[in-house]
Design a protein around this motif. Structure first.
Motif, PDB file in Angstrom:
ATOM      1  N   LYS A 158       0.834  -1.213   0.000  1.00  0.00           N
ATOM      2  CA  LYS A 158       0.000   0.000   0.000  1.00  0.00           C
ATOM      3  C   LYS A 158       0.867   1.261   0.000  1.00  0.00           C
ATOM      4  O   LYS A 158       0.592   2.220  -0.716  1.00  0.00           O
ATOM      5  N   VAL A 159       1.919   1.255   0.829  1.00  0.00           N
ATOM      6  CA  VAL A 159       2.793   2.426   0.918  1.00  0.00           C
ATOM      7  C   VAL A 159       3.560   2.619  -0.391  1.00  0.00           C
ATOM      8  O   VAL A 159       3.646   3.741  -0.898  1.00  0.00           O
ATOM      9  N   LEU A 217      -3.000   5.961   4.947  1.00  0.00           N
ATOM     10  CA  LEU A 217      -1.846   5.078   5.151  1.00  0.00           C
ATOM     11  C   LEU A 217      -1.358   5.033   6.601  1.00  0.00           C
ATOM     12  O   LEU A 217      -0.474   4.242   6.919  1.00  0.00           O
ATOM     13  N   ASP A 273      -1.137   1.630   8.130  1.00  0.00           N
ATOM     14  CA  ASP A 273      -0.093   0.840   7.475  1.00  0.00           C
ATOM     15  C   ASP A 273       1.287   1.273   7.951  1.00  0.00           C
ATOM     16  O   ASP A 273       2.152   0.440   8.244  1.00  0.00           O
TER      17      ASP A 273
END
Length: 144
Positions: free
Chosen positions: A93-94, A129, A132
């Motif tokens: 995701k990052v 984010l 995460d």
């Protein structure tokens, strides 16, 4: 000028910098995610300190970002190859967000002012984010 927290990957990779005092192994040869993270953090430490200052031009800042994001982009494959379990999903995701920022900065020819015009649209994505990033920081905090 208010920009998106475009240094998201630096937060992730620099989280390992505390243990990176030893000579870093080559990321391609590192055997685990902690080793890879430490090696990459070591190479990014100078880049992670990118901050606009009175003496730096926006062109200089753009050039520094280009170098840093190019290093992050190059490290993605190695990091993901060494990641497993739920941490891999957080990293994906990052990196996806970082790749979006890289593409937009590249399309703007690394011109911060051009990029900043659309920065608001990325702020909500960056905020999403946070969980995460917290998971990634927690993971790397356990690295020895």
């Amino acid at each position: 000028m208010r920009l998106v927290p475009f240094l998201v990957a630096f937060v992730v990779l620099a989280a390992t910098a505390g243990g990176a005092g030893a000579t870093p192994a080559s990321p391609a040869r590192a055997g685990n995610l902690c080793g890879v993270g430490k090696s990459i953090a070591s190479s990014l430490q100078s880049s992670a300190a990118i901050t606009p200052s009175a003496g730096a031009s926006l062109q200089t800042l753009g050039a520094q970002l280009k170098v840093s994001f190019t290093r992050i982009k190059a490290a993605e494959k190695v990091v993901l190859a060494n990641a497993s379990g739920s941490i891999k999903g957080h990293l994906e995701k990052v990196f996806a967000f970082d790749n979006t920022i890289y593409a937009k900065l590249s399309a703007a020819n690394w011109n911060i002012l051009v990029f900043a015009k659309n920065a608001q649209s990325f702020e909500a994505q960056a905020a999403k984010l946070k969980p995460d990033l917290a998971a990634i920081k927690a993971y790397f905090a356990k690295c020895k």
